[in-house]
Design an enzyme around this catalytic site. Sequence first.
Site, PDB file in Angstrom:
ATOM      1  N   GLY A   8     -14.580  74.261  -7.826  1.00  0.00           N
ATOM      2  CA  GLY A   8     -13.672  75.315  -7.358  1.00  0.00           C
ATOM      3  C   GLY A   8     -12.256  74.781  -7.193  1.00  0.00           C
ATOM      4  O   GLY A   8     -11.515  75.189  -6.301  1.00  0.00           O
ATOM      5  N   LEU A  10      -9.523  75.157  -8.684  1.00  0.00           N
ATOM      6  CA  LEU A  10      -8.348  76.004  -8.957  1.00  0.00           C
ATOM      7  C   LEU A  10      -8.232  77.139  -7.949  1.00  0.00           C
ATOM      8  O   LEU A  10      -7.399  78.026  -8.089  1.00  0.00           O
ATOM      9  CB  LEU A  10      -8.423  76.564 -10.393  1.00  0.00           C
ATOM     10  CG  LEU A  10      -8.551  75.521 -11.503  1.00  0.00           C
ATOM     11  CD1 LEU A  10      -8.494  76.196 -12.867  1.00  0.00           C
ATOM     12  CD2 LEU A  10      -7.499  74.433 -11.374  1.00  0.00           C
ATOM     13  N   GLY A  11      -9.018  77.090  -6.899  1.00  0.00           N
ATOM     14  CA  GLY A  11      -8.989  78.137  -5.868  1.00  0.00           C
ATOM     15  C   GLY A  11      -7.958  77.841  -4.801  1.00  0.00           C
ATOM     16  O   GLY A  11      -7.174  76.889  -4.923  1.00  0.00           O
ATOM     17  N   GLN A  12      -7.978  78.657  -3.704  1.00  0.00           N
ATOM     18  CA  GLN A  12      -6.944  78.518  -2.672  1.00  0.00           C
ATOM     19  C   GLN A  12      -6.982  77.116  -2.039  1.00  0.00           C
ATOM     20  O   GLN A  12      -5.944  76.483  -1.889  1.00  0.00           O
ATOM     21  CB  GLN A  12      -7.153  79.557  -1.560  1.00  0.00           C
ATOM     22  CG  GLN A  12      -6.022  79.543  -0.526  1.00  0.00           C
ATOM     23  CD  GLN A  12      -6.364  80.196   0.792  1.00  0.00           C
ATOM     24  OE1 GLN A  12      -7.531  80.470   1.087  1.00  0.00           O
ATOM     25  NE2 GLN A  12      -5.363  80.451   1.609  1.00  0.00           N
ATOM     26  N   ARG A  36     -13.698  77.986 -15.287  1.00  0.00           N
ATOM     27  CA  ARG A  36     -12.822  78.179 -16.462  1.00  0.00           C
ATOM     28  C   ARG A  36     -11.419  77.681 -16.126  1.00  0.00           C
ATOM     29  O   ARG A  36     -11.043  77.622 -14.954  1.00  0.00           O
ATOM     30  CB  ARG A  36     -12.780  79.658 -16.860  1.00  0.00           C
ATOM     31  CG  ARG A  36     -12.319  80.604 -15.754  1.00  0.00           C
ATOM     32  CD  ARG A  36     -12.382  82.068 -16.202  1.00  0.00           C
ATOM     33  NE  ARG A  36     -12.252  82.981 -15.069  1.00  0.00           N
ATOM     34  CZ  ARG A  36     -11.083  83.259 -14.487  1.00  0.00           C
ATOM     35  NH1 ARG A  36      -9.959  82.700 -14.947  1.00  0.00           N
ATOM     36  NH2 ARG A  36     -11.031  84.086 -13.439  1.00  0.00           N
ATOM     37  N   TYR A 143     -21.798  86.891   2.621  1.00  0.00           N
ATOM     38  CA  TYR A 143     -21.055  85.621   2.705  1.00  0.00           C
ATOM     39  C   TYR A 143     -21.532  84.823   3.920  1.00  0.00           C
ATOM     40  O   TYR A 143     -21.840  83.640   3.814  1.00  0.00           O
ATOM     41  CB  TYR A 143     -19.564  85.927   2.817  1.00  0.00           C
ATOM     42  CG  TYR A 143     -18.657  84.737   2.977  1.00  0.00           C
ATOM     43  CD1 TYR A 143     -17.910  84.569   4.152  1.00  0.00           C
ATOM     44  CD2 TYR A 143     -18.494  83.798   1.970  1.00  0.00           C
ATOM     45  CE1 TYR A 143     -17.048  83.499   4.299  1.00  0.00           C
ATOM     46  CE2 TYR A 143     -17.619  82.732   2.110  1.00  0.00           C
ATOM     47  CZ  TYR A 143     -16.893  82.592   3.282  1.00  0.00           C
ATOM     48  OH  TYR A 143     -16.031  81.524   3.435  1.00  0.00           O
ATOM     49  N   LYS A 147     -23.513  81.232   4.188  1.00  0.00           N
ATOM     50  CA  LYS A 147     -22.906  80.097   4.875  1.00  0.00           C
ATOM     51  C   LYS A 147     -23.856  79.524   5.942  1.00  0.00           C
ATOM     52  O   LYS A 147     -23.934  78.319   6.136  1.00  0.00           O
ATOM     53  CB  LYS A 147     -21.553  80.483   5.485  1.00  0.00           C
ATOM     54  CG  LYS A 147     -20.436  80.634   4.455  1.00  0.00           C
ATOM     55  CD  LYS A 147     -20.204  79.326   3.696  1.00  0.00           C
ATOM     56  CE  LYS A 147     -19.147  79.428   2.630  1.00  0.00           C
ATOM     57  NZ  LYS A 147     -18.973  78.164   1.871  1.00  0.00           N
TER      58      LYS A 147
HETATM   59  C1  VAH Z   1     -12.682  84.991   4.173  1.00  0.00           C
HETATM   60  N1  VAH Z   1     -10.883  83.348   4.064  1.00  0.00           N
HETATM   61  O1  VAH Z   1     -11.862  85.740   4.689  1.00  0.00           O
HETATM   62  C2  VAH Z   1     -12.348  83.499   4.135  1.00  0.00           C
HETATM   63  C3  VAH Z   1     -12.831  82.780   5.367  1.00  0.00           C
HETATM   64  C4  VAH Z   1     -13.077  82.842   7.853  1.00  0.00           C
HETATM   65  C5  VAH Z   1     -12.583  83.548   6.632  1.00  0.00           C
HETATM   66  O2  VAH Z   1     -14.157  82.403   5.276  1.00  0.00           O
HETATM   67  O3  VAH Z   1     -13.730  85.362   3.702  1.00  0.00           O
END
Ligand code: VAH
Length: 318
Positions: A8, A10-12, A36, A143, A147
């Site tokens: 990852g 190239l991500g933030q 990519r 998400y 996690k």
């Molecule tokens: C999001 N920036 O907003 C991420 C992060 C705690 C937030 O995990 O999903």
Amino acid sequence: MRKILVTGALGQIGSELTMNLRDIYGAENVIASSRRAKEGHEELMESGAFEIVNVTDSKQIADAVKKHKVDTIVHLAALLSAVGEQKPAQAWNVNMNGLYNILEVAREEGCSVFTPSSIAVFGDSTPKDSTPQDTIQRPNTMYGVTKVAGELLCDYYYHKFGVDTRGVRFPGLISYKTLPGGGTTDYAVHIYYDALKNKKYTSFIDKGTKMDMMYMPDALNAITQLLEADPSKLIHRNAFNVTAMSFDPEEIAASIKKEIPEFELDYDVDPVRQSIADSWPNSLDDTAAREEWGWKPEFDLDSMTKDMLEKLKIKLGI
Ligand code: VAH
């Protein structure tokens, strides 16, 4: 010297962390990877090794690790909270199967693994203020589920197979180099761009919604500090609460107004991202990170605002 593979990249986080790691460990020791190549990342892709790695394909991970004799994997590839609610199956596949593949390659090839968790592991039943390091974790987003499961999987690989796994629970991260993609805390990045371009911002998160946040330079320090921490002192390993500040849209707007007095904030609340934000803590207790590996942020809201606006004026040519 460590030989690090960043997924990852190239991500933030990855786009800044890769360059930061290359400064610390040497460009030849940090291999960037992404599913990519992307325009706008030429400096990163040309300043060291770059590999195409889709983390849902364990052979691509293993090939990159063997080719470059990697001993440390910094695994950042993931779908974030808001996009994860739009594409839950893809979020599970990338966030869980991707992490499983990383841990299996690390087990087979003897690599250490750093992968970030998030304040998204907490839900409505978690204490909201000074959220403890060890507490209830019943998130209601895909998400957040990935996690929590990721934290447990990393602990399992440490206790069962001796893989040196480490991680932190990041709050919202704010940076000027690469825009975040698909997060709930992204409003706190976009507000700075719009403040400079339009002197106003319409927030999709409602007033009074406090969330933990951190400026990217502090996040990069957290990663390298934990990577190099004395393992004998690590009790929590994969899920350290870390934070630098907690604010709501009104408070970040007030900080911006100290630099741009005519700035105006209004609201057009997004119910999906608002409900996600409402399920997260108002503030974290990060004592464990401070005690076990010396975590200490440098930026607060006003110093972050000053630096963000200064750097964005240059980036945007304003
Ligand atoms: C999001 N920036 O907003 C991420 C992060 C705690 C937030 O995990 O999903």
